[in-house]
Design a protein around this motif. Structure first.
Motif, short mmCIF file in Angstrom:
data_model
loop_
_atom_site.label_atom_id
_atom_site.label_comp_id
_atom_site.label_asym_id
_atom_site.label_seq_id
_atom_site.Cartn_x
_atom_site.Cartn_y
_atom_site.Cartn_z
N LEU A 52 38.57 45.05 43.18
CA LEU A 52 38.72 43.63 43.51
C LEU A 52 37.98 42.68 42.57
CD1 LEU A 52 38.51 43.75 47.43
CD2 LEU A 52 40.54 43.75 45.97
N ASP A 53 37.40 43.20 41.50
CA ASP A 53 36.71 42.32 40.55
C ASP A 53 36.88 42.89 39.14
OD1 ASP A 53 34.81 44.51 41.08
OD2 ASP A 53 33.46 43.34 39.82
N ILE A 54 36.53 42.08 38.13
CA ILE A 54 36.80 42.47 36.75
C ILE A 54 35.93 43.64 36.29
CG2 ILE A 54 37.74 40.26 36.04
CD1 ILE A 54 35.05 39.48 34.89
N LEU A 55 34.70 43.75 36.78
CA LEU A 55 33.85 44.88 36.38
C LEU A 55 34.41 46.19 36.91
CD1 LEU A 55 30.23 43.46 36.89
CD2 LEU A 55 31.55 43.61 34.78
N SER A 56 34.81 46.21 38.17
CA SER A 56 35.37 47.43 38.76
C SER A 56 36.70 47.79 38.12
CB SER A 56 35.55 47.25 40.27
OG SER A 56 34.33 46.97 40.91
N SER A 57 37.51 46.77 37.81
CA SER A 57 38.80 47.03 37.18
C SER A 57 38.63 47.72 35.83
CB SER A 57 39.58 45.73 37.02
OG SER A 57 39.89 45.16 38.28
N SER A 58 37.69 47.20 35.02
CA SER A 58 37.44 47.80 33.71
C SER A 58 36.91 49.22 33.85
CB SER A 58 36.44 46.94 32.93
OG SER A 58 36.98 45.67 32.64
N ALA A 59 35.98 49.42 34.79
CA ALA A 59 35.40 50.75 34.99
C ALA A 59 36.44 51.75 35.49
CB ALA A 59 34.23 50.67 35.97
N SER A 60 37.39 51.29 36.30
CA SER A 60 38.40 52.20 36.84
C SER A 60 39.29 52.76 35.74
CB SER A 60 39.25 51.50 37.89
OG SER A 60 40.11 50.53 37.31
N ILE A 61 39.50 51.98 34.69
CA ILE A 61 40.32 52.45 33.57
C ILE A 61 39.64 53.65 32.90
CG2 ILE A 61 41.31 51.85 31.33
CD1 ILE A 61 41.38 48.91 32.36
N LEU A 62 38.34 53.54 32.66
CA LEU A 62 37.59 54.66 32.07
C LEU A 62 37.64 55.89 32.97
CD1 LEU A 62 34.39 52.78 30.83
CD2 LEU A 62 36.28 53.62 29.44
N LEU A 63 37.51 55.64 34.27
CA LEU A 63 37.52 56.75 35.22
C LEU A 63 38.86 57.46 35.23
CD1 LEU A 63 35.70 58.07 37.37
CD2 LEU A 63 36.65 56.48 39.04
N TRP A 64 39.93 56.69 35.22
CA TRP A 64 41.27 57.29 35.24
C TRP A 64 41.52 58.10 33.96
CZ3 TRP A 64 40.87 56.04 39.83
CH2 TRP A 64 41.92 56.07 40.75
#
Length: 324
Positions: A238-250
């Motif tokens: 729900l925020d830009i920091l989590s969105s960016s981190a989720s890409i690395l995780l995926w």
């Protein structure tokens, strides 16, 4: 957090901010990683008609894109921009930046307040000094700001709930990573989504995490949640920091689950095209820069400006990008 993922996140943050650091100049104040001043006109040219300040909640590539668009509108209207943001989310630094711009006697200020209530005195001080102030992304309705530019975040959360329901056919299990637990944006966005899901679906929210403004925590939260709930169907950030981190995780885990995000930025757009992200809720960020300069110009000229400029929310997918 695994060592590999942590190293990847550090590299991502470094390169996301590299262009921002590279724009800093002698006008940058200590403690502000993201601090730029648009070049002054050459001696043969007329001096700028106005100087406007923009204050972001933190240094991030998401805001760098908005700055680039604002600079285009500013350049065509003889406006010099002073752009600042705390290195990390910091209310104290935002207040100091407001105070500095008041002392500089800028002609207008646009701010995305971290804590709207806490920034009321600084915003009011600027207005009392004759400096028009507009808010964007987050509103400060109790202040004397002239206008708010941005979406309705509760409606944005409800749209996310609708997108999740459509994708999952109204059932299944989701994990949620949000930003700072005490900010109006995240509270309203989360409430809008949860209300929609509870009223219209049988979808179960397994856990909600809060990164509290830390990319490292966003990544470690999501790693832990995935380990604790391996049977989940969809991850929602729900925020830009989590969105960016989720890409690395995926990318690191090679996950084949659904991933939904908020905020369209270059890395999110790339992930959408490459399939790491399924859908993104855009706040039409591409118009913010133009709207900010336009509102400040009209205010500086003494014109009446709209109190609310709703930029709306919309779902973006790989297919919708292809149609643009």
């Amino acid at each position: 957090m695994s060592v590999t993922l942590k190293k990847s996140l550090l590299l991502f943050v470094f390169f996301s901010l590299f262009t921002t650091v590279g724009c800093s100049d002698a006008n940058s104040s200590p403690g502000s990683l993201f601090a730029t001043v648009t070049p002054s006109p050459q001696k043969s040219e007329r001096p700028p008609a106005y100087t406007f300040g923009i204050i972001y909640p933190m240094a991030h590539s998401f805001y760098e894109v908005i700055t680039q668009l604002a600079e285009k509108t500013a350049a065509s209207n003889s406006v010099q921009l002073i752009v600042k943001a705390p290195e990390e989310v910091s209310l104290e630094q935002q207040i100091r930046m407001m105070e500095t711009m008041i002392k500089q006697k800028v002609d207008g200020i646009a701010i995305a307040p971290i804590d709207p209530d806490a920034l009321v005195p600084a915003i009011n001080k600027a207005v009392e000094a004759g400096i028009p102030v507009v808010c964007f992304e987050t509103d400060a309705p109790l202040s004397r700001r002239l206008s708010y530019i941005g979406p309705d975040h509760y409606k944005g959360g409800a749209l996310m709930g609708e997108v999740v329901s459509k994708l999952m056919k109204g059932k299944g299990m989701v994990l949620v990573e949000s930003g700072m637990s005490n900010t109006p944006i995240q509270k309203n966005r989360l409430s809008g989504m949860l209300d929609y899901l509870s009223r219209n679906t049988a979808i179960q929210v397994l856990e909600v995490g809060y990164n509290e403004g830390s990319s490292d925590k966003a990544l470690s939260d999501m790693e832990r949640m995935i380990d604790d709930h391996p049977h989940f169907d969809t991850l929602i950030t729900l925020d830009i920091l989590s969105s960016s981190a989720s890409i690395l995780l995926w990318k690191a885990k090679g996950l084949k689950r659904n991933a939904l995000s908020f905020g369209m930025m270059p890395n999110v757009k790339e992930a959408l095209i490459n399939g790491q992200i399924t859908s993104v809720i855009s706040q039409n960020e591409q118009v913010w820069g133009d709207y900010i300069i336009g509102q400040l110009l009209r205010a500086a000229r003494g014109e009446t400006i709209p109190v609310y400029m709703d930029t709306g929310n919309k779902e973006m997918t790989k297919d919708s990008l292809a149609l643009k």
